[in-house]
Design an enzyme around this catalytic site. Structure first.
Site, PDB file in Angstrom:
ATOM      1  N   HIS A  41     -38.379   2.677 -11.891  1.00  0.00           N
ATOM      2  CA  HIS A  41     -37.086   2.647 -12.580  1.00  0.00           C
ATOM      3  C   HIS A  41     -36.100   3.590 -11.884  1.00  0.00           C
ATOM      4  CE1 HIS A  41     -34.405   2.933 -16.252  1.00  0.00           C
ATOM      5  NE2 HIS A  41     -34.171   4.119 -15.699  1.00  0.00           N
ATOM      6  N   GLU A  42     -36.529   4.813 -11.600  1.00  0.00           N
ATOM      7  CA  GLU A  42     -35.644   5.794 -10.968  1.00  0.00           C
ATOM      8  C   GLU A  42     -35.313   5.412  -9.527  1.00  0.00           C
ATOM      9  OE1 GLU A  42     -34.070   8.018 -12.550  1.00  0.00           O
ATOM     10  OE2 GLU A  42     -35.139   7.638 -14.421  1.00  0.00           O
ATOM     11  N   HIS A  69     -32.455   3.046  -9.381  1.00  0.00           N
ATOM     12  CA  HIS A  69     -31.155   3.717  -9.446  1.00  0.00           C
ATOM     13  C   HIS A  69     -30.697   4.160  -8.060  1.00  0.00           C
ATOM     14  CE1 HIS A  69     -30.548   3.717 -13.708  1.00  0.00           C
ATOM     15  NE2 HIS A  69     -31.533   4.533 -13.997  1.00  0.00           N
ATOM     16  N   GLU A 113     -29.028   1.057 -17.029  1.00  0.00           N
ATOM     17  CA  GLU A 113     -30.387   1.371 -17.466  1.00  0.00           C
ATOM     18  C   GLU A 113     -31.199   0.101 -17.668  1.00  0.00           C
ATOM     19  OE1 GLU A 113     -31.844   4.198 -17.458  1.00  0.00           O
ATOM     20  OE2 GLU A 113     -30.033   5.326 -16.961  1.00  0.00           O
TER      21      GLU A 113
END
Length: 303
Positions: free
Chosen positions: A140-141, A144, A218
């Protein structure tokens, strides 16, 4: 730089629209300052200096604020191993890895480019998650980083930071500005009130735009990270576990970390009302879990 994270056209469009709207507000804000303050040089130095500092030192500021430190592969072999595997899958440079020694279970990515990125996790997170769940959070990070969310959010948030700072500066100036004759004093008060009013409007508009963009990014990171690992259920399990643990953290400790909510994997907040969700940096937990459940079905996970 292209990676194997799927391009997200909807995210790109929303980022472009938000940045365009913020640019319009930004130009109007600077124009208003020029009219009110009548010092272009002062405004250029203030605006340019703050933007450069926020862009260039955002990673150091974030790590300092979280009391995090960069760790080597010898210090954190499991963490480095998971990130290396994910970066290999995504075909992207491996970021530096940092650890913050705090009970709050969370993670965030920072840095002005994919080559200068830092991925930070807390010890509270690594203690609570199993390897599959932790891998989902790291993916997930990394999403980003790959989609340049950190750079976009840093620049986008600058306008609100500037407006808030300027309002405080004008307030303090009016309180401690020294002696002035009545006529000059009246003019100064009018200018101060006008700048504070413009700053308040700019802050409110930028706040709402950034929150809307942040909630969507997100969801996009959840989707991209789950697709990269091929295990949406692990990310859903991590989300559920982290959100439940955050709810147990004392409110005083949560407040200390809330400045980083826009960058966290899960917001450092307790229970929220439906109205609060509209102003949140993250979508509701239920919405994130619903998306991951749908992805799990599409990918045939567990079939």
């Amino acid at each position: 730089m292209r990676t194997r994270f799927r391009p997200d056209r909807r995210l790109t469009v929303r980022m472009a629209v938000t940045m365009g709207l913020l640019a319009v507000v930004y130009v109007a804000f600077v124009a208003a300052l020029v009219v009110l303050i009548k010092s272009i040089l002062l405004i250029v130095l203030l605006v340019g200096g703050l933007l450069l500092a926020q862009f260039w030192f955002s990673d150091r500021i974030a790590l300092y604020g979280m009391r995090a430190r960069i760790v080597t592969a010898e210090e954190q072999p499991q963490l480095h191993g998971l990130v290396e595997r994910l970066c290999s899958l995504a075909d992207m440079p491996k970021p530096q890895i940092a650890v913050a020694d705090m009970e709050l279970p969370n993670a965030f990515a920072t840095g002005r480019s994919t080559k200068r990125a830092v991925l930070c996790v807390t010890t509270g997170l690594t203690r609570r998650l199993d390897p599959e769940e932790l891998e989902g959070v790291l993916a997930h990070e990394l999403s980003h980083v790959a989609h340049r969310d950190v750079v976009v959010m840093t620049i986008a948030s600058f306008l609100g930071v500037l407006a808030g700072l300027l309002a405080r500066m004008m307030l303090y100036s009016s309180m401690f500005g020294g002696n002035r004759d009545r006529r000059d004093g009246d003019n100064f008060v009018v200018i101060v009130l006008a700048v504070m009013a413009v700053s308040a409007v700019v802050y409110a508009v930028s706040y709402l735009l950034i929150r809307a963009l942040s909630r969507y990014r997100e969801l996009a990171a959840d989707r991209a990270g789950a697709i990269l690992t091929g295990c949406p259920s692990a990310l859903a399990s991590a989300l559920t576990k982290v959100s439940g643990e955050i709810a147990r953290i004392p409110t005083r400790d949560l407040r200390a970390a809330q400045a980083f909510n826009a960058f966290f994997f899960a917001p450092a907040l307790g229970a929220q009302t439906s109205v609060a969700h509209l102003l949140s940096t993250h979508p509701a937990l239920e919405r994130r879990l619903d998306q991951l459940a749908s992805l799990s079905t599409q990918l045939g996970e567990g079939a």
